[in-house]
Scaffold this motif. Structure first.
Motif, PDB file in Angstrom:
ATOM      1  N   GLN A   1       3.711   7.678   7.805  1.00  0.00           N
ATOM      2  CA  GLN A   1       2.438   7.205   7.247  1.00  0.00           C
ATOM      3  C   GLN A   1       2.438   5.691   7.081  1.00  0.00           C
ATOM      4  OE1 GLN A   1       2.412   9.630   3.683  1.00  0.00           O
ATOM      5  NE2 GLN A   1       0.996  11.107   4.579  1.00  0.00           N
ATOM      6  N   LYS A   2       3.566   5.141   6.640  1.00  0.00           N
ATOM      7  CA  LYS A   2       3.678   3.685   6.518  1.00  0.00           C
ATOM      8  C   LYS A   2       3.512   3.012   7.876  1.00  0.00           C
ATOM      9  CE  LYS A   2       4.771   3.504   2.073  1.00  0.00           C
ATOM     10  NZ  LYS A   2       3.962   2.803   1.051  1.00  0.00           N
ATOM     11  N   ASN A   3       4.082   3.604   8.908  1.00  0.00           N
ATOM     12  CA  ASN A   3       3.955   3.036  10.254  1.00  0.00           C
ATOM     13  C   ASN A   3       2.519   3.122  10.770  1.00  0.00           C
ATOM     14  OD1 ASN A   3       6.653   2.221  10.652  1.00  0.00           O
ATOM     15  ND2 ASN A   3       7.264   4.310  11.163  1.00  0.00           N
ATOM     16  N   VAL A   4       1.806   4.172  10.389  1.00  0.00           N
ATOM     17  CA  VAL A   4       0.391   4.280  10.769  1.00  0.00           C
ATOM     18  C   VAL A   4      -0.412   3.148  10.126  1.00  0.00           C
ATOM     19  CG1 VAL A   4      -1.690   5.669  10.488  1.00  0.00           C
ATOM     20  CG2 VAL A   4       0.430   6.750  11.224  1.00  0.00           C
ATOM     21  N   SER A   5      -0.136   2.859   8.844  1.00  0.00           N
ATOM     22  CA  SER A   5      -0.824   1.753   8.175  1.00  0.00           C
ATOM     23  C   SER A   5      -0.485   0.419   8.836  1.00  0.00           C
ATOM     24  CB  SER A   5      -0.423   1.718   6.692  1.00  0.00           C
ATOM     25  OG  SER A   5      -0.837   2.901   6.032  1.00  0.00           O
TER      26      SER A   5
ATOM     27  N   GLU B   1       0.278   0.016  12.004  1.00  0.00           N
ATOM     28  CA  GLU B   1      -0.439  -0.021  13.277  1.00  0.00           C
ATOM     29  C   GLU B   1      -1.918  -0.360  13.066  1.00  0.00           C
ATOM     30  OE1 GLU B   1      -0.886   2.738  17.324  1.00  0.00           O
ATOM     31  OE2 GLU B   1       0.180   3.473  15.565  1.00  0.00           O
ATOM     32  N   LYS B   2      -2.515   0.172  11.995  1.00  0.00           N
ATOM     33  CA  LYS B   2      -3.904  -0.162  11.686  1.00  0.00           C
ATOM     34  C   LYS B   2      -4.055  -1.659  11.407  1.00  0.00           C
ATOM     35  CE  LYS B   2      -6.268   2.341   8.910  1.00  0.00           C
ATOM     36  NZ  LYS B   2      -6.676   3.093   7.686  1.00  0.00           N
ATOM     37  N   ALA B   3      -3.091  -2.233  10.712  1.00  0.00           N
ATOM     38  CA  ALA B   3      -3.142  -3.669  10.441  1.00  0.00           C
ATOM     39  C   ALA B   3      -3.047  -4.481  11.723  1.00  0.00           C
ATOM     40  CB  ALA B   3      -2.011  -4.052   9.479  1.00  0.00           C
ATOM     41  N   GLN B   4      -2.279  -3.990  12.684  1.00  0.00           N
ATOM     42  CA  GLN B   4      -2.186  -4.676  13.976  1.00  0.00           C
ATOM     43  C   GLN B   4      -3.527  -4.674  14.694  1.00  0.00           C
ATOM     44  OE1 GLN B   4       0.986  -2.440  15.782  1.00  0.00           O
ATOM     45  NE2 GLN B   4       2.596  -3.708  14.905  1.00  0.00           N
ATOM     46  N   TYR B   5      -4.217  -3.546  14.656  1.00  0.00           N
ATOM     47  CA  TYR B   5      -5.540  -3.487  15.294  1.00  0.00           C
ATOM     48  C   TYR B   5      -6.557  -4.339  14.534  1.00  0.00           C
ATOM     49  CZ  TYR B   5      -4.109   0.159  18.546  1.00  0.00           C
ATOM     50  OH  TYR B   5      -3.501   0.846  19.560  1.00  0.00           O
ATOM     51  N   ALA B   6      -6.415  -4.400  13.209  1.00  0.00           N
ATOM     52  CA  ALA B   6      -7.315  -5.263  12.434  1.00  0.00           C
ATOM     53  C   ALA B   6      -7.134  -6.723  12.821  1.00  0.00           C
ATOM     54  CB  ALA B   6      -7.055  -5.069  10.937  1.00  0.00           C
ATOM     55  N   LEU B   7      -5.889  -7.135  13.090  1.00  0.00           N
ATOM     56  CA  LEU B   7      -5.637  -8.511  13.528  1.00  0.00           C
ATOM     57  C   LEU B   7      -6.250  -8.759  14.901  1.00  0.00           C
ATOM     58  CD1 LEU B   7      -4.341 -11.267  13.263  1.00  0.00           C
ATOM     59  CD2 LEU B   7      -2.192 -10.269  14.095  1.00  0.00           C
ATOM     60  N   LYS B   8      -6.124  -7.781  15.789  1.00  0.00           N
ATOM     61  CA  LYS B   8      -6.736  -7.935  17.117  1.00  0.00           C
ATOM     62  C   LYS B   8      -8.253  -8.053  17.002  1.00  0.00           C
ATOM     63  CE  LYS B   8      -3.098  -5.484  19.654  1.00  0.00           C
ATOM     64  NZ  LYS B   8      -2.780  -4.310  20.515  1.00  0.00           N
ATOM     65  N   ALA B   9      -8.849  -7.273  16.105  1.00  0.00           N
ATOM     66  CA  ALA B   9     -10.294  -7.358  15.908  1.00  0.00           C
ATOM     67  C   ALA B   9     -10.697  -8.727  15.359  1.00  0.00           C
ATOM     68  CB  ALA B   9     -10.754  -6.250  14.959  1.00  0.00           C
ATOM     69  N   ALA B  10      -9.873  -9.282  14.449  1.00  0.00           N
ATOM     70  CA  ALA B  10     -10.173 -10.611  13.902  1.00  0.00           C
ATOM     71  C   ALA B  10     -10.081 -11.686  14.985  1.00  0.00           C
ATOM     72  CB  ALA B  10      -9.218 -10.923  12.750  1.00  0.00           C
ATOM     73  N   LYS B  11      -9.108 -11.550  15.872  1.00  0.00           N
ATOM     74  CA  LYS B  11      -8.995 -12.509  16.973  1.00  0.00           C
ATOM     75  C   LYS B  11     -10.172 -12.375  17.946  1.00  0.00           C
ATOM     76  CE  LYS B  11      -3.931 -12.862  16.981  1.00  0.00           C
ATOM     77  NZ  LYS B  11      -2.683 -12.602  17.758  1.00  0.00           N
ATOM     78  N   GLY B  12     -10.695 -11.163  18.093  1.00  0.00           N
ATOM     79  CA  GLY B  12     -11.813 -10.944  18.994  1.00  0.00           C
ATOM     80  C   GLY B  12     -13.094 -11.620  18.554  1.00  0.00           C
ATOM     81  N   LEU B  13     -13.189 -12.002  17.269  1.00  0.00           N
ATOM     82  CA  LEU B  13     -14.393 -12.682  16.796  1.00  0.00           C
ATOM     83  C   LEU B  13     -14.541 -14.078  17.374  1.00  0.00           C
ATOM     84  CD1 LEU B  13     -14.343 -11.616  13.029  1.00  0.00           C
ATOM     85  CD2 LEU B  13     -15.754 -10.677  14.862  1.00  0.00           C
TER      86      LEU B  13
ATOM     87  N   LYS C   1       2.214  -5.503   5.478  1.00  0.00           N
ATOM     88  CA  LYS C   1       2.475  -4.110   5.868  1.00  0.00           C
ATOM     89  C   LYS C   1       3.880  -3.950   6.431  1.00  0.00           C
ATOM     90  CE  LYS C   1      -1.471  -2.188   4.793  1.00  0.00           C
ATOM     91  NZ  LYS C   1      -1.540  -1.123   3.758  1.00  0.00           N
ATOM     92  N   GLU C   2       4.350  -4.941   7.170  1.00  0.00           N
ATOM     93  CA  GLU C   2       5.711  -4.881   7.695  1.00  0.00           C
ATOM     94  C   GLU C   2       6.725  -4.859   6.563  1.00  0.00           C
ATOM     95  OE1 GLU C   2       5.851  -8.291  10.178  1.00  0.00           O
ATOM     96  OE2 GLU C   2       4.888  -7.324  11.903  1.00  0.00           O
ATOM     97  N   PHE C   3       6.483  -5.656   5.526  1.00  0.00           N
ATOM     98  CA  PHE C   3       7.378  -5.654   4.373  1.00  0.00           C
ATOM     99  C   PHE C   3       7.343  -4.300   3.671  1.00  0.00           C
ATOM    100  CE2 PHE C   3       6.868 -10.501   4.045  1.00  0.00           C
ATOM    101  CZ  PHE C   3       8.026 -10.704   4.776  1.00  0.00           C
TER     102      PHE C   3
END
Length: 449
Positions: free
Chosen positions: A38-42, A44-56, A145-147
């Protein structure tokens, strides 16, 4: 003496557990533990959130289409006939021809009828500090999240080691009680032989039978503790509850590390909890910076490529393009921005205070763990001496009982002391190993992959 040596081997052999086996179980827990997944899923979600922020930062392209039709409503009268017909009549008289026909007055409706507008709009931000700061916040949240994953991994390592040592302790206890059962059975046999030869008492035989049943009941309870310890260990590894646990031994002894841990204590701030709290402080600083840049203008550009017409026509007259810039400069917003800045300052101050508090708590818990290890090690050393004394006492009492110098009650007491001393050595030594696992957790000294 043979039994004593055998019991010493059983108790101490289990203490030098092959580190490779335990490391394999830790790796299995990293792979299978549900909470860690579950921690790893969170993460991974943070990684996609960063990609979405870069896409702006990239242009945004969208197709937009609209259709409108209406009837009635307001009209615009255009008196073209009243204006032009007198002029046209005069021109026809002058030229002697009918080249200028009469025109009717026109009425134009405000509402569109059978009108469509289809376009492809491309927008791109040029100046927008919110996008920049949001990207930075997404990066910091990803690191946070990595921490969190690393923190749980360290907790999981401690739990796996503790559960493993509990299992070994329960196994050793079973071996001790089995040996104790052999001793009381031997005592029962001796008393039966003495009674048959007219040198014993029936009461001694009955008491021996009672001791046998008492030890057998204790052994059953110890075996149940082994089952419970195995269930919890397999739960941590997300394995089948009945899976066997491998116990391997070598010549290494983890107790050799105790003196080094008691001599030095590294609390240099390597714990991920402190890093995570510092990351929270950084996030609050970024939020404060973003709120403080509310007065920075926002500039964007857009390009429309499309067609407009009535009756769904498409030709060179209906096609169009539109290029433009959009500028937004905040002027007044009811002091909302200044209040957000004050609020973010308080959030930052609270995060800094929390980081300082947790740093002190972690330092305290590390020192406490070191003191607990010292106490557990000293208690273990004392229990070893107590076991040696109980072994000697049992040997002397058994010899004295066979020679008639000691009573049967004294032999029972000596056996109970011997068994209790064995159990105490087993319990105290695994307390030392668990205390080592705890201090390893408190100092974040375990190397994570």
């Amino acid at each position: 003496m043979k039994n004593i040596c055998l019991m010493l081997m059983l108790v101490f052999a289990a203490f030098s557990v092959n580190a490779q086996v335990l490391q394999t179980y830790i790796d299995t827990a990293f792979k299978n533990n549900i909470v860690l997944q579950q921690k790893n899923v969170s993460l991974e979600k943070a990684q996609y959130a960063l990609k979405a922020a870069k896409g702006l930062f990239l242009p945004s392209v969208a197709f937009q289409a609209g259709y409108q039709t209406a009837d009635g409503g307001r009209n615009i009268p255009l008196p073209l006939g009243d204006l032009l017909n007198p002029i046209y009549s005069t021109l026809n008289q002058i030229t002697g021809a009918n080249n200028f026909p009469r025109m009717e007055n026109q009425t134009i409706n405000f509402l569109p009828k059978n009108f469509h507008d289809a376009k492809v709009r491309t927008t791109v931000p040029i100046i927008n500090t919110d996008i920049i700061n949001n990207k930075r916040i997404s990066e910091q949240q990803l690191t946070l999240k990595e921490f969190e994953v690393q923190i749980y991994k360290r907790d999981l390592v401690k739990e796996v080691k503790t559960a493993y040592y509990n299992y070994l302790s329960a196994l050793a206890a079973v071996d001790v009680y089995k040996s104790g059962l052999q001793l009381v059975n031997e005592g029962l046999r001796v008393n039966q032989k003495l009674l048959e030869n007219g040198k014993g008492l029936p009461a001694y035989v009955l008491r021996s039978q009672s001791e046998v049943e008492s030890v057998r009941a204790t052994l059953i309870d110890a075996e149940q503790k082994v089952n419970n310890a195995r269930l919890y260990f397999n739960f941590l590894l997300n394995r089948n509850a009945d899976d066997a646990i491998i116990v391997e031994k070598d010549d290494k002894n983890d107790l050799a590390k105790v003196q080094g841990l008691l001599a030095t204590l590294d609390i240099s701030g390597q714990r991920e909890e402190l890093k995570a709290l510092n990351q929270v402080v950084s996030i609050n600083k970024t939020v404060r910076k973003m709120n403080g840049q509310f007065a920075v203008p926002r500039l964007g550009a857009f390009l429309d490529l499309g067609t407009q017409s009535e009756g769904f026509k498409f030709n060179s007259n209906t096609r169009y393009y539109m290029l433009g810039l959009q500028l937004e400069i905040p002027i007044f917003s009811g002091n909302r921005n200044s209040n957000r800045i004050k609020e973010s300052n308080l959030d930052l101050k609270n995060a800094e205070l929390n980081a300082n508090l947790v740093a002190q708590q972690l330092s305290l818990s590390a020192k406490t763990a070191q003191n607990n290890l010292r106490s557990a090690y000293q208690t273990y050393q004392s229990s070893q001496k107590q076991f040696e004394a109980a072994s000697t006492y049992l040997r002397l009492i058994e010899r004295g009982y066979l020679a008639g110098a000691n009573s049967f009650v004294e032999t029972i007491d000596a056996r109970n002391q011997y068994t209790s001393a064995q159990i105490l050595v087993n319990i105290n030594l695994y307390k030392v190993l668990m205390a080592m696992a705890n201090i390893e957790r408190e100092t974040a000294s375990y190397t994570l992959n």
